[in-house]
Design a protein around this motif. Structure first.
Motif, PDB file in Angstrom:
ATOM      1  N   PHE A  19       0.839  -1.186   0.000  1.00  0.00           N
ATOM      2  CA  PHE A  19       0.000   0.000   0.000  1.00  0.00           C
ATOM      3  C   PHE A  19       0.879   1.242   0.000  1.00  0.00           C
ATOM      4  O   PHE A  19       1.958   1.261   0.583  1.00  0.00           O
ATOM      5  CB  PHE A  19      -0.927   0.024   1.220  1.00  0.00           C
ATOM      6  CG  PHE A  19      -1.864  -1.137   1.277  1.00  0.00           C
ATOM      7  CD1 PHE A  19      -2.906  -1.245   0.373  1.00  0.00           C
ATOM      8  CD2 PHE A  19      -1.689  -2.139   2.205  1.00  0.00           C
ATOM      9  CE1 PHE A  19      -3.773  -2.323   0.413  1.00  0.00           C
ATOM     10  CE2 PHE A  19      -2.544  -3.225   2.242  1.00  0.00           C
ATOM     11  CZ  PHE A  19      -3.589  -3.315   1.343  1.00  0.00           C
ATOM     12  N   ALA A  20       0.399   2.286  -0.662  1.00  0.00           N
ATOM     13  CA  ALA A  20       1.164   3.527  -0.702  1.00  0.00           C
ATOM     14  C   ALA A  20       1.013   4.264   0.618  1.00  0.00           C
ATOM     15  O   ALA A  20      -0.074   4.380   1.157  1.00  0.00           O
ATOM     16  CB  ALA A  20       0.673   4.400  -1.851  1.00  0.00           C
ATOM     17  N   MET A  21       2.131   4.789   1.127  1.00  0.00           N
ATOM     18  CA  MET A  21       2.096   5.531   2.380  1.00  0.00           C
ATOM     19  C   MET A  21       2.773   6.877   2.193  1.00  0.00           C
ATOM     20  O   MET A  21       3.747   7.006   1.458  1.00  0.00           O
ATOM     21  CB  MET A  21       2.811   4.759   3.493  1.00  0.00           C
ATOM     22  CG  MET A  21       2.156   3.452   3.865  1.00  0.00           C
ATOM     23  SD  MET A  21       2.970   2.696   5.290  1.00  0.00           S
ATOM     24  CE  MET A  21       2.087   1.129   5.373  1.00  0.00           C
ATOM     25  N   VAL A 112       0.156  -8.885   1.262  1.00  0.00           N
ATOM     26  CA  VAL A 112      -0.912  -9.824   0.949  1.00  0.00           C
ATOM     27  C   VAL A 112      -1.485  -9.411  -0.399  1.00  0.00           C
ATOM     28  O   VAL A 112      -2.174  -8.401  -0.515  1.00  0.00           O
ATOM     29  CB  VAL A 112      -2.008  -9.816   2.039  1.00  0.00           C
ATOM     30  CG1 VAL A 112      -3.083 -10.841   1.703  1.00  0.00           C
ATOM     31  CG2 VAL A 112      -1.401 -10.111   3.401  1.00  0.00           C
ATOM     32  N   GLU A 113      -1.175 -10.174  -1.435  1.00  0.00           N
ATOM     33  CA  GLU A 113      -1.555  -9.802  -2.793  1.00  0.00           C
ATOM     34  C   GLU A 113      -3.068  -9.675  -2.929  1.00  0.00           C
ATOM     35  O   GLU A 113      -3.820 -10.579  -2.570  1.00  0.00           O
ATOM     36  CB  GLU A 113      -1.028 -10.843  -3.795  1.00  0.00           C
ATOM     37  CG  GLU A 113       0.482 -10.885  -3.912  1.00  0.00           C
ATOM     38  CD  GLU A 113       1.040  -9.666  -4.611  1.00  0.00           C
ATOM     39  OE1 GLU A 113       0.244  -8.901  -5.199  1.00  0.00           O
ATOM     40  OE2 GLU A 113       2.273  -9.477  -4.561  1.00  0.00           O
ATOM     41  N   GLY A 114      -3.509  -8.546  -3.452  1.00  0.00           N
ATOM     42  CA  GLY A 114      -4.913  -8.346  -3.773  1.00  0.00           C
ATOM     43  C   GLY A 114      -5.819  -8.117  -2.588  1.00  0.00           C
ATOM     44  O   GLY A 114      -7.036  -8.005  -2.755  1.00  0.00           O
ATOM     45  N   ALA A 115      -5.263  -8.050  -1.394  1.00  0.00           N
ATOM     46  CA  ALA A 115      -6.102  -7.907  -0.199  1.00  0.00           C
ATOM     47  C   ALA A 115      -6.490  -6.458   0.008  1.00  0.00           C
ATOM     48  O   ALA A 115      -5.673  -5.551  -0.125  1.00  0.00           O
ATOM     49  CB  ALA A 115      -5.367  -8.423   1.026  1.00  0.00           C
ATOM     50  N   LYS A 116      -7.751  -6.239   0.340  1.00  0.00           N
ATOM     51  CA  LYS A 116      -8.200  -4.906   0.716  1.00  0.00           C
ATOM     52  C   LYS A 116      -7.934  -4.694   2.204  1.00  0.00           C
ATOM     53  O   LYS A 116      -8.048  -5.623   3.001  1.00  0.00           O
ATOM     54  CB  LYS A 116      -9.694  -4.738   0.444  1.00  0.00           C
ATOM     55  CG  LYS A 116     -10.071  -4.733  -1.025  1.00  0.00           C
ATOM     56  CD  LYS A 116     -11.562  -4.546  -1.186  1.00  0.00           C
ATOM     57  CE  LYS A 116     -11.966  -4.538  -2.658  1.00  0.00           C
ATOM     58  NZ  LYS A 116     -13.430  -4.389  -2.824  1.00  0.00           N
ATOM     59  N   PRO A 117      -7.581  -3.481   2.593  1.00  0.00           N
ATOM     60  CA  PRO A 117      -7.376  -3.231   4.023  1.00  0.00           C
ATOM     61  C   PRO A 117      -8.683  -3.358   4.805  1.00  0.00           C
ATOM     62  O   PRO A 117      -9.723  -2.847   4.387  1.00  0.00           O
ATOM     63  CB  PRO A 117      -6.848  -1.799   4.061  1.00  0.00           C
ATOM     64  CG  PRO A 117      -7.308  -1.181   2.779  1.00  0.00           C
ATOM     65  CD  PRO A 117      -7.332  -2.290   1.773  1.00  0.00           C
ATOM     66  N   LEU A 118      -8.634  -4.073   5.905  1.00  0.00           N
ATOM     67  CA  LEU A 118      -9.767  -4.227   6.805  1.00  0.00           C
ATOM     68  C   LEU A 118      -9.406  -3.538   8.112  1.00  0.00           C
ATOM     69  O   LEU A 118      -8.617  -4.061   8.907  1.00  0.00           O
ATOM     70  CB  LEU A 118     -10.076  -5.707   7.026  1.00  0.00           C
ATOM     71  CG  LEU A 118     -11.183  -6.051   8.021  1.00  0.00           C
ATOM     72  CD1 LEU A 118     -12.487  -5.361   7.649  1.00  0.00           C
ATOM     73  CD2 LEU A 118     -11.378  -7.558   8.100  1.00  0.00           C
ATOM     74  N   VAL A 119      -9.938  -2.347   8.322  1.00  0.00           N
ATOM     75  CA  VAL A 119      -9.614  -1.530   9.484  1.00  0.00           C
ATOM     76  C   VAL A 119     -10.472  -1.979  10.661  1.00  0.00           C
ATOM     77  O   VAL A 119     -11.705  -2.083  10.543  1.00  0.00           O
ATOM     78  CB  VAL A 119      -9.853  -0.038   9.182  1.00  0.00           C
ATOM     79  CG1 VAL A 119      -9.566   0.818  10.410  1.00  0.00           C
ATOM     80  CG2 VAL A 119      -8.971   0.407   8.006  1.00  0.00           C
ATOM     81  N   ALA A 140      -4.407 -15.457   8.319  1.00  0.00           N
ATOM     82  CA  ALA A 140      -4.380 -16.841   7.844  1.00  0.00           C
ATOM     83  C   ALA A 140      -5.334 -17.048   6.669  1.00  0.00           C
ATOM     84  O   ALA A 140      -5.135 -17.954   5.856  1.00  0.00           O
ATOM     85  CB  ALA A 140      -4.732 -17.791   8.985  1.00  0.00           C
ATOM     86  N   GLN A 141      -6.355 -16.189   6.572  1.00  0.00           N
ATOM     87  CA  GLN A 141      -7.319 -16.268   5.469  1.00  0.00           C
ATOM     88  C   GLN A 141      -6.946 -15.339   4.311  1.00  0.00           C
ATOM     89  O   GLN A 141      -7.756 -15.118   3.412  1.00  0.00           O
ATOM     90  CB  GLN A 141      -8.715 -15.918   5.987  1.00  0.00           C
ATOM     91  CG  GLN A 141      -9.283 -16.907   6.983  1.00  0.00           C
ATOM     92  CD  GLN A 141      -9.501 -18.278   6.367  1.00  0.00           C
ATOM     93  OE1 GLN A 141     -10.007 -18.403   5.262  1.00  0.00           O
ATOM     94  NE2 GLN A 141      -9.114 -19.330   7.087  1.00  0.00           N
ATOM     95  N   GLY A 142      -5.743 -14.787   4.349  1.00  0.00           N
ATOM     96  CA  GLY A 142      -5.286 -13.951   3.250  1.00  0.00           C
ATOM     97  C   GLY A 142      -5.805 -12.530   3.283  1.00  0.00           C
ATOM     98  O   GLY A 142      -5.753 -11.827   2.267  1.00  0.00           O
ATOM     99  N   MET A 143      -6.276 -12.081   4.451  1.00  0.00           N
ATOM    100  CA  MET A 143      -6.778 -10.724   4.573  1.00  0.00           C
ATOM    101  C   MET A 143      -5.717  -9.823   5.198  1.00  0.00           C
ATOM    102  O   MET A 143      -4.691 -10.297   5.695  1.00  0.00           O
ATOM    103  CB  MET A 143      -8.081 -10.708   5.369  1.00  0.00           C
ATOM    104  CG  MET A 143      -9.163 -11.596   4.762  1.00  0.00           C
ATOM    105  SD  MET A 143     -10.773 -11.396   5.547  1.00  0.00           S
ATOM    106  CE  MET A 143     -11.238  -9.774   4.982  1.00  0.00           C
ATOM    107  N   TYR A 144      -5.988  -8.507   5.183  1.00  0.00           N
ATOM    108  CA  TYR A 144      -5.000  -7.522   5.622  1.00  0.00           C
ATOM    109  C   TYR A 144      -5.600  -6.650   6.726  1.00  0.00           C
ATOM    110  O   TYR A 144      -6.109  -5.558   6.469  1.00  0.00           O
ATOM    111  CB  TYR A 144      -4.570  -6.664   4.439  1.00  0.00           C
ATOM    112  CG  TYR A 144      -3.285  -5.910   4.673  1.00  0.00           C
ATOM    113  CD1 TYR A 144      -2.058  -6.478   4.373  1.00  0.00           C
ATOM    114  CD2 TYR A 144      -3.287  -4.631   5.214  1.00  0.00           C
ATOM    115  CE1 TYR A 144      -0.866  -5.799   4.583  1.00  0.00           C
ATOM    116  CE2 TYR A 144      -2.112  -3.934   5.435  1.00  0.00           C
ATOM    117  CZ  TYR A 144      -0.900  -4.526   5.114  1.00  0.00           C
ATOM    118  OH  TYR A 144       0.261  -3.845   5.337  1.00  0.00           O
TER     119      TYR A 144
END
Length: 397
Positions: A19-21, A112-119, A140-144
């Motif tokens: 992700f860009a920071m 994590v490729e293709g994962a959307k951030p989950l805040v 573990a489920q590939g989320m971020y």
């Protein structure tokens, strides 16, 4: 602030974790290990003065024997410097441009490729550590998962004045939009974090793809055009009102006399432990149950974070802000067309509401009720909450 901050995200300087920071707003950081403060906490706990009298059980507050065990655990076998290893390996301080507040953010290590951030947004009297178990399941489920301490909570900067959930949402929007460069975040909120999540959906719809809640963070406003509550809704309202009447003393103290409460809580780790642990027990299980569902190490971590930062005063301020300006009443249209998912867990401060109540405010896409888990499901039933979050995110794809 009512403007979406996405348009101000120019000047991205560094790229990390996919992700860009904004390098000027982001600082690498580590959880502090303040040996002197920890030693002082243990000394105070070992020298604590116990109440001369205390009623047995939990019906009138913290159970005395349990508090003794918790204090002894904090003063003895619990080791903060070793425990912090489980709270993520990448910690950041991210500055909000308009206010200058730095918020503590924890990210998983590795792209994590293709994962959307989950805040993930916590409530009171908690901090982002609340989601450590859920975050592990999500990775573990590939989320971020992205864990954030609310302004004034945990290791985030304290505001100069009491800050309510709408102002917190504006601050967090700058942190995740400008600082972290997130463009399509999904936000989960619990307790006050659920109200903050709602305001993010309302005020920053271009940034927030969807929200997921484990508590009704807002209530509908009834005017001449609103449909009157149905039978199930009226029954639920009565139960909520009865609970508030029986267990809202802490809210009144923190809303009207925050300085007085803070003076005691900031000076006594035993008092701080009692104030916090009683809520984690009373809001997750029946009062007759001897031991809380929340693990003692989890409680010890949250209490230690409050002790090291002295943030109980600024955390309590959210109730002061709510007395000055109530941000829990939904505006017309609620959260609009933003998809909303719910996971409610039995045994909490409030019982799960009827789905019709949630649909008064939200575009409900997912609605799940679990028998147990209470008000802090991330600590008491993390696998179920994580599975619900994964299922909800999959519906959005």
């Amino acid at each position: 602030m009512d403007q979406d901050p996405i348009g101000h995200g120019a000047g991205i300087a560094i790229e990390r974790r996919g992700f860009a920071m904004n390098g000027g707003a982001v600082q690498e950081w580590s959880l502090p290990v303040d040996a002197a403060a920890l030693q002082d906490m243990r000394r105070r706990l070992n020298d604590r003065r116990k109440p001369k009298v205390a009623r047995p059980g939990w019906t009138e507050g913290i159970e005395a024997d349990y508090l003794d065990r918790l204090c002894d655990h904090l003063a003895g076998p619990y080791c903060w410097s070793e425990d912090i290893e489980r709270f993520g390996e990448q910690h950041l301080m991210v500055r909000a441009r308009s206010t200058g507040h730095r918020l503590h953010v924890t990210l998983p290590v590795g792209k994590v490729e293709g994962a959307k951030p989950l805040v993930l947004l916590h409530g009171w009297p908690s901090c982002s550590f609340e989601f450590v178990h859920v975050a592990r399941h999500l990775v573990a489920q590939g989320m971020y998962p992205v864990l954030i301490d609310l302004p004034g909570f945990g290791f985030s900067d304290a505001p100069a004045e009491p800050m309510g959930p709408r102002s917190m949402a504006a601050c967090i929007a700058e942190v995740i939009g400008e600082g972290l460069g997130f463009r399509n975040a999904i936000v989960h909120g619990n307790d006050w974090g659920s109200t903050v999540a709602c305001w993010l959906a309302i005020d920053f719809p271009r940034m927030v793809t969807a929200i997921h809640l484990s508590m009704m963070g807002m209530r509908p406003r009834f005017d001449g055009s609103a449909r009157p509550p149905g039978d199930s809704e009226q029954q639920w309202i009565k139960v909520v009102q009865k609970r508030l009447a029986a267990d809202a003393g802490y809210r009144e103290i923190q809303a009207t006399r925050p300085n007085t409460a803070s003076a005691a809580l900031a000076d006594s780790p035993a008092g701080l432990a009692a104030w916090i642990a009683e809520k984690f027990h009373g809001w997750t299980t029946e009062q007759a149950v001897e031991n809380p569902l929340v693990g003692m190490d989890d409680l010890a971590a949250i209490i230690t974070a409050y002790w090291l930062t002295g943030s109980i005063a600024s955390a309590n301020w959210v109730y002061t802000a709510g007395r000055r300006r109530d941000d829990t009443g939904a505006p017309p249209g609620g959260t609009g067309s933003t998809p909303v998912g719910f996971s409610f867990f039995g045994g909490g401060f409030f019982p799960p509401p009827p789905r019709s109540w949630a649909e008064r405010l939200h575009h409900v896409q997912d609605f799940r009720i679990h028998a147990s888990g209470g008000h802090y499901p991330a600590l008491t039933n993390p696998r179920a909450l994580a599975e619900d979050l994964v299922a909800f995110c999959e519906q959005l794809d």
